[in-house]
Design a protein around this motif. Structure first.
Motif, PDB file in Angstrom:
ATOM      1  N   PRO A  77      12.973 -25.334  -9.055  1.00 24.77           N
ATOM      2  CA  PRO A  77      13.082 -24.478 -10.247  1.00 24.77           C
ATOM      3  C   PRO A  77      11.991 -24.730 -11.284  1.00 24.77           C
ATOM      4  O   PRO A  77      11.510 -23.786 -11.922  1.00 24.77           O
ATOM      5  N   GLU A  78      11.584 -25.994 -11.433  1.00 23.20           N
ATOM      6  CA  GLU A  78      10.550 -26.288 -12.425  1.00 23.20           C
ATOM      7  C   GLU A  78       9.215 -25.640 -12.051  1.00 23.20           C
ATOM      8  O   GLU A  78       8.440 -25.228 -12.917  1.00 23.20           O
ATOM      9  N   LEU A  79       8.940 -25.519 -10.750  1.00 24.48           N
ATOM     10  CA  LEU A  79       7.725 -24.841 -10.298  1.00 24.48           C
ATOM     11  C   LEU A  79       7.824 -23.350 -10.585  1.00 24.48           C
ATOM     12  O   LEU A  79       6.863 -22.729 -11.047  1.00 24.48           O
ATOM     13  N   THR A  80       8.979 -22.764 -10.316  1.00 21.62           N
ATOM     14  CA  THR A  80       9.179 -21.344 -10.602  1.00 21.62           C
ATOM     15  C   THR A  80       8.968 -21.050 -12.088  1.00 21.62           C
ATOM     16  O   THR A  80       8.299 -20.076 -12.450  1.00 21.62           O
ATOM     17  N   LYS A  81       9.523 -21.897 -12.936  1.00 20.31           N
ATOM     18  CA  LYS A  81       9.365 -21.710 -14.383  1.00 20.31           C
ATOM     19  C   LYS A  81       7.899 -21.808 -14.783  1.00 20.31           C
ATOM     20  O   LYS A  81       7.406 -20.981 -15.572  1.00 20.31           O
ATOM     21  N   ARG A  82       7.191 -22.786 -14.245  1.00 19.24           N
ATOM     22  CA  ARG A  82       5.778 -22.951 -14.582  1.00 19.24           C
ATOM     23  C   ARG A  82       4.961 -21.747 -14.117  1.00 19.24           C
ATOM     24  O   ARG A  82       4.079 -21.271 -14.838  1.00 19.24           O
ATOM     25  N   GLN A  83       5.271 -21.251 -12.933  1.00 15.09           N
ATOM     26  CA  GLN A  83       4.555 -20.067 -12.438  1.00 15.09           C
ATOM     27  C   GLN A  83       4.832 -18.850 -13.312  1.00 15.09           C
ATOM     28  O   GLN A  83       3.918 -18.064 -13.593  1.00 15.09           O
ATOM     29  N   ALA A  84       6.074 -18.698 -13.753  1.00 15.52           N
ATOM     30  CA  ALA A  84       6.407 -17.584 -14.639  1.00 15.52           C
ATOM     31  C   ALA A  84       5.629 -17.690 -15.953  1.00 15.52           C
ATOM     32  O   ALA A  84       5.103 -16.690 -16.465  1.00 15.52           O
ATOM     33  N   GLN A  85       5.539 -18.896 -16.490  1.00 18.45           N
ATOM     34  CA  GLN A  85       4.791 -19.104 -17.734  1.00 18.45           C
ATOM     35  C   GLN A  85       3.315 -18.769 -17.548  1.00 18.45           C
ATOM     36  O   GLN A  85       2.705 -18.111 -18.401  1.00 18.45           O
ATOM     37  N   GLU A  86       2.743 -19.208 -16.436  1.00 21.78           N
ATOM     38  CA  GLU A  86       1.325 -18.939 -16.167  1.00 21.78           C
ATOM     39  C   GLU A  86       1.072 -17.442 -15.994  1.00 21.78           C
ATOM     40  O   GLU A  86       0.062 -16.910 -16.468  1.00 21.78           O
ATOM     41  N   LEU A  87       1.991 -16.772 -15.323  1.00 22.34           N
ATOM     42  CA  LEU A  87       1.829 -15.332 -15.118  1.00 22.34           C
ATOM     43  C   LEU A  87       1.880 -14.577 -16.448  1.00 22.34           C
ATOM     44  O   LEU A  87       1.134 -13.616 -16.657  1.00 22.34           O
ATOM     45  N   PHE A 106      17.421 -18.624 -12.781  1.00 28.50           N
ATOM     46  CA  PHE A 106      17.843 -19.314 -14.004  1.00 28.50           C
ATOM     47  C   PHE A 106      16.641 -19.956 -14.706  1.00 28.50           C
ATOM     48  O   PHE A 106      16.518 -19.905 -15.931  1.00 28.50           O
ATOM     49  N   ALA A 107      15.763 -20.575 -13.925  1.00 28.90           N
ATOM     50  CA  ALA A 107      14.625 -21.299 -14.494  1.00 28.90           C
ATOM     51  C   ALA A 107      13.655 -20.356 -15.204  1.00 28.90           C
ATOM     52  O   ALA A 107      13.070 -20.712 -16.239  1.00 28.90           O
ATOM     53  N   ALA A 108      13.473 -19.171 -14.659  1.00 25.65           N
ATOM     54  CA  ALA A 108      12.503 -18.225 -15.228  1.00 25.65           C
ATOM     55  C   ALA A 108      13.066 -17.418 -16.386  1.00 25.65           C
ATOM     56  O   ALA A 108      12.293 -16.847 -17.181  1.00 25.65           O
ATOM     57  N   ALA A 109      14.379 -17.353 -16.502  1.00 24.79           N
ATOM     58  CA  ALA A 109      15.003 -16.491 -17.504  1.00 24.79           C
ATOM     59  C   ALA A 109      14.521 -16.766 -18.930  1.00 24.79           C
ATOM     60  O   ALA A 109      14.213 -15.809 -19.672  1.00 24.79           O
ATOM     61  N   PRO A 110      14.430 -18.031 -19.380  1.00 20.91           N
ATOM     62  CA  PRO A 110      13.963 -18.272 -20.760  1.00 20.91           C
ATOM     63  C   PRO A 110      12.534 -17.779 -20.998  1.00 20.91           C
ATOM     64  O   PRO A 110      12.196 -17.393 -22.123  1.00 20.91           O
ATOM     65  N   VAL A 111      11.716 -17.802 -19.958  1.00 20.17           N
ATOM     66  CA  VAL A 111      10.337 -17.326 -20.083  1.00 20.17           C
ATOM     67  C   VAL A 111      10.338 -15.825 -20.369  1.00 20.17           C
ATOM     68  O   VAL A 111       9.618 -15.328 -21.252  1.00 20.17           O
ATOM     69  N   ALA A 112      11.161 -15.077 -19.630  1.00 20.29           N
ATOM     70  CA  ALA A 112      11.262 -13.635 -19.850  1.00 20.29           C
ATOM     71  C   ALA A 112      11.758 -13.332 -21.257  1.00 20.29           C
ATOM     72  O   ALA A 112      11.247 -12.425 -21.927  1.00 20.29           O
ATOM     73  N   THR A 113      12.737 -14.093 -21.707  1.00 18.43           N
ATOM     74  CA  THR A 113      13.297 -13.867 -23.047  1.00 18.43           C
ATOM     75  C   THR A 113      12.257 -14.120 -24.133  1.00 18.43           C
ATOM     76  O   THR A 113      12.070 -13.304 -25.043  1.00 18.43           O
ATOM     77  N   GLN A 114      11.582 -15.253 -24.041  1.00 20.20           N
ATOM     78  CA  GLN A 114      10.599 -15.612 -25.064  1.00 20.20           C
ATOM     79  C   GLN A 114       9.430 -14.634 -25.107  1.00 20.20           C
ATOM     80  O   GLN A 114       8.949 -14.258 -26.174  1.00 20.20           O
TER      81      GLN A 114
END
Length: 402
Positions: A77-87, A106-114
């Motif tokens: 999940p931490e990799l998924t979140k980092r990839q979402a942030q980079e994208l 779940f991991a990427a959801a906060p990135v989409a919100t922010q």
């Protein structure tokens, strides 16, 4: 005069900025498990995305569509979140999409919100995913959504009612959702659950659990597993002779995943599953989809329930951009996604405007041999199923040959 010149200059700058933005590519950040234990999910969705773009072009509302694919391996999940942030930060994507498993969504959801970027979930199926961000929209399904019709059928089917059942599910979000939905609906309909078994999500040995089920002597076994584990369970179900003991195997669609079904052999015959998509679904849209998918993949894959979430996810993105206009972003795209309805290869679908989740038909299917190949053949359906806890409609029998 100066005021008029300034106003004209300002309008010109705004028009230039709008034209420039419209000329930029519309970027979709696609995060999928292209490697690792859940690679089949990623490869199915990736192929479906490419097929949709091949069939419908790569320009929408004057914007060139660009897909940026990232492989998260499906287990970090931490990799998924980092990839979402980079994208979002480096690539400036307009939409995030994909997400093969619940923890990754779940991991990427906060990135989409922010970032206020729409996030189209094409696979992950825990009910609570859409509540993790107001920017999440789902085009796959939920386990509760596809489980409740199975529970109802198992308890009430006049041709083979199962008065007692055991449930066996993978011990993570979707499995727990599936277990709870099945137990509640099945017991409310008059059935008795003898035991509920949870197995490790990663690389389980089903043999001891199969023996436990056999010892309990239920009429049926209900199973939820990730799509990559069906072959192993089917083998061990056969080895422990549960079919010979008269135990009817039932499941949601992942157990007899269309892409893996040909490798299971005749032990899959007669297994009853519930799901939102079968490669054998009889409609013009699905026949065209299957033919296109097989041609695109050189007949190396049969489209499955994961693929259709990717295909419809692209439809939703295209339709939202077309509706909202070439300069739309963030909230405008999200609003354009709500309430969208169309005819998918799986049948009629729509995005519920209030929940941002998909509403669709759920089909009861039996594994049967057509020629030399095994398919999930639909024999009944419940229309317009929401998630979760919807009041089920009436089962409609599907005529033979349909």
């Amino acid at each position: 005069m100066k005021t008029m010149l300034k106003a004209a200059l300002a309008l010109g700058c705004l028009a230039f900025a709008a034209t420039t933005h419209a000329a930029e590519p519309f970027k979709i950040g696609l995060i999928l498990p292209m490697s690792g234990p859940f690679a089949s999910t990623g490869k199915q969705i990736d192929a479906a995305v490419r097929l949709y773009m091949k069939q419908h072009g790569d320009v929408v509302a004057g914007r060139k569509i660009q897909v940026i694919l990232k492989d998260d391996g499906g287990v970090q999940p931490e990799l998924t979140k980092r990839q979402a942030q980079e994208l979002v930060v480096k690539e400036g994507v307009d939409v995030l999409a994909g997400f093969g498993l619940t923890p990754l969504a779940f991991a990427a959801a906060p990135v989409a919100t922010q970032a206020k970027v729409p996030m189209v979930v094409m696979a992950a199926s825990t009910s609570s995913i859409v509540s993790k961000s107001p920017y999440i929209v789902r085009t796959s399904m939920t386990e509760a959504q596809v489980t409740t019709p199975m529970a109802e059928w198992a308890a009430k089917d006049p041709n083979g009612r199962m008065k007692t059942m055991v449930t066996l599910v993978s011990d993570f979000g979707p499995g727990i959702d599936s277990e709870k939905a099945f137990v509640k609906r099945y017991t409310d309909a008059g059935g008795k659950v003898l035991e509920s078994i949870r197995v490790p999500k990663d690389n389980p040995d089903f043999s001891p659990f199969m023996q436990r089920v056999k010892d309990l002597k239920p009429d049926g076994l209900f199973v939820f597993l990730p799509t990559n584990q069906g072959v192993t369970l089917m083998k061990q179900f056969r080895e422990r002779k549960l079919r010979d003991a008269g135990i009817q195997l039932t499941s949601t669609g992942g157990l007899l995943d269309d892409d893996l079904l040909p490798s299971m052999g005749d032990e899959a015959l007669g297994v009853v599953t519930s799901g939102h998509y079968s490669a054998a679904h009889d409609s013009p849209e699905n026949k065209a989809y299957v033919a296109g998918f097989r041609k695109l993949t050189n007949n190396s894959m049969r489209p499955d329930l994961m693929s259709v979430g990717g295909y419809d996810g692209m439809h939703l993105i295209y339709a939202a951009l077309q509706k909202a206009g070439p300069n739309a972003a963030g909230d405008q795209l999200l609003e354009a996604m709500k309430g969208q309805a169309w005819v998918s290869p799986r049948g009629p679908v729509r995005i519920d405007a209030a929940t941002r989740d998909i509403v669709q038909n759920v089909y009861l299917r039996r594994a049967e041999k057509i020629g030399n190949e095994i398919y999930n053949i639909e024999f009944a359906k419940v229309e317009n199923v929401k998630d979760p806890g919807t009041v089920l409609g009436t089962f409609t029998t599907i005529p033979a040959g349909r």
